[in-house]
Design a protein around this motif. Structure first.
Motif, PDB file in Angstrom:
ATOM      1  N   UNK A   1      22.105 -11.214  21.617  1.00 17.66           N
ATOM      2  CA  UNK A   1      22.818 -10.220  22.415  1.00 17.66           C
ATOM      3  C   UNK A   1      21.861  -9.110  22.840  1.00 17.66           C
ATOM      4  N   UNK A   2      21.023  -8.637  21.911  1.00 15.32           N
ATOM      5  CA  UNK A   2      20.087  -7.572  22.257  1.00 15.32           C
ATOM      6  C   UNK A   2      19.080  -8.044  23.302  1.00 15.32           C
ATOM      7  N   UNK A   3      18.528  -9.233  23.113  1.00 11.14           N
ATOM      8  CA  UNK A   3      17.557  -9.753  24.074  1.00 11.14           C
ATOM      9  C   UNK A   3      18.180  -9.908  25.459  1.00 11.14           C
ATOM     10  N   UNK A   4      19.408 -10.388  25.491  1.00  5.89           N
ATOM     11  CA  UNK A   4      20.099 -10.566  26.766  1.00  5.89           C
ATOM     12  C   UNK A   4      20.349  -9.222  27.445  1.00  5.89           C
ATOM     13  N   UNK A   5      20.772  -8.221  26.658  1.00  7.95           N
ATOM     14  CA  UNK A   5      21.040  -6.902  27.219  1.00  7.95           C
ATOM     15  C   UNK A   5      19.769  -6.236  27.735  1.00  7.95           C
ATOM     16  N   UNK A   6      18.676  -6.395  26.994  1.00  7.05           N
ATOM     17  CA  UNK A   6      17.404  -5.816  27.433  1.00  7.05           C
ATOM     18  C   UNK A   6      16.941  -6.478  28.726  1.00  7.05           C
TER      19      UNK A   6
END
Length: 200
Positions: free
Chosen positions: A6-11
């Motif tokens: 989720x964090x990688x996708x949001x970044x």
């Protein structure tokens, strides 16, 4: 191929959005000029928005009442989202749609500037605030999202983050906010150094 967290996708998504706002640079510089000119004339900043955008409005005004990066005198800036008494009385006695426009009528003077935030572009209370500001000779800067919504085409300067996810729009608005604060503060400090304004 490994699925992104989720964090990688949001970044990754945020990078794409932030790259798109580079095209807003001339408008960012214009918004900073409008605000700096107003403050240097002795006028004030008003700001409004709902929810997370209400927090952005208060964040913006705090940067001028206190400071951004450099030590300097305070400048007049009012968040129209901050006074619970005004907001609830207006919402109760009139309409939530009028909570900002009524305050613009109360506090706005010709030559002031209103910064208005709505990620959808369709917040009725923000729309009414922008229209009221124009009637009172208050300059307007709108931070919008998506395609600009009903607020598109109303403000003197509009900064539209063309994305459909509210969180990404708010993140971009925050970067634009900080950039404008930095540009304005440089102008304010230059004026102080030239003896046109007191430094503290």
């Amino acid at each position: 191929m490994k699925e992104l967290s989720v964090l990688q996708s949001n970044v990754a998504d945020a990078r794409v959005v932030l790259d798109t706002i580079l095209e807003l640079e001339p408008l960012v510089e214009e918004a900073a000029r409008v605000l700096a000119d107003a403050l240097l004339r002795g006028n004030k900043l008003l700001a409004c928005g709902n929810g997370g955008s209400a927090a952005d409005a208060s964040h913006l005004t705090t940067e001028f009442v206190v400071r951004f990066h450099k030590e300097r005198r305070p400048y007049p800036a009012i968040s129209l989202t901050a006074n619970g008494g005004d907001l609830t009385a207006c919402g109760n006695d009139y309409s939530f749609d009028d909570v900002f426009s009524r305050q613009v009528r109360a506090f706005g003077l010709k030559g002031d500037v209103l910064f208005a935030y709505t990620t959808s572009g369709n917040s009725e209370n923000v729309l009414r605030a922008l229209n009221t500001a124009r009637q009172y000779g208050v300059a307007t800067v709108a931070f919008l999202g998506r395609a600009g919504g009903a607020c598109a085409g109303i403000a003197d300067v509009e900064l539209i983050v063309r994305h459909n996810v509210t969180a990404r729009i708010q993140e971009a608005h925050k970067l634009l906010l900080h950039t404008i604060c930095e540009l304005v503060e440089l102008r304010l400090l230059a004026a102080a150094e030239a003896g046109e304004q007191p430094l503290t």
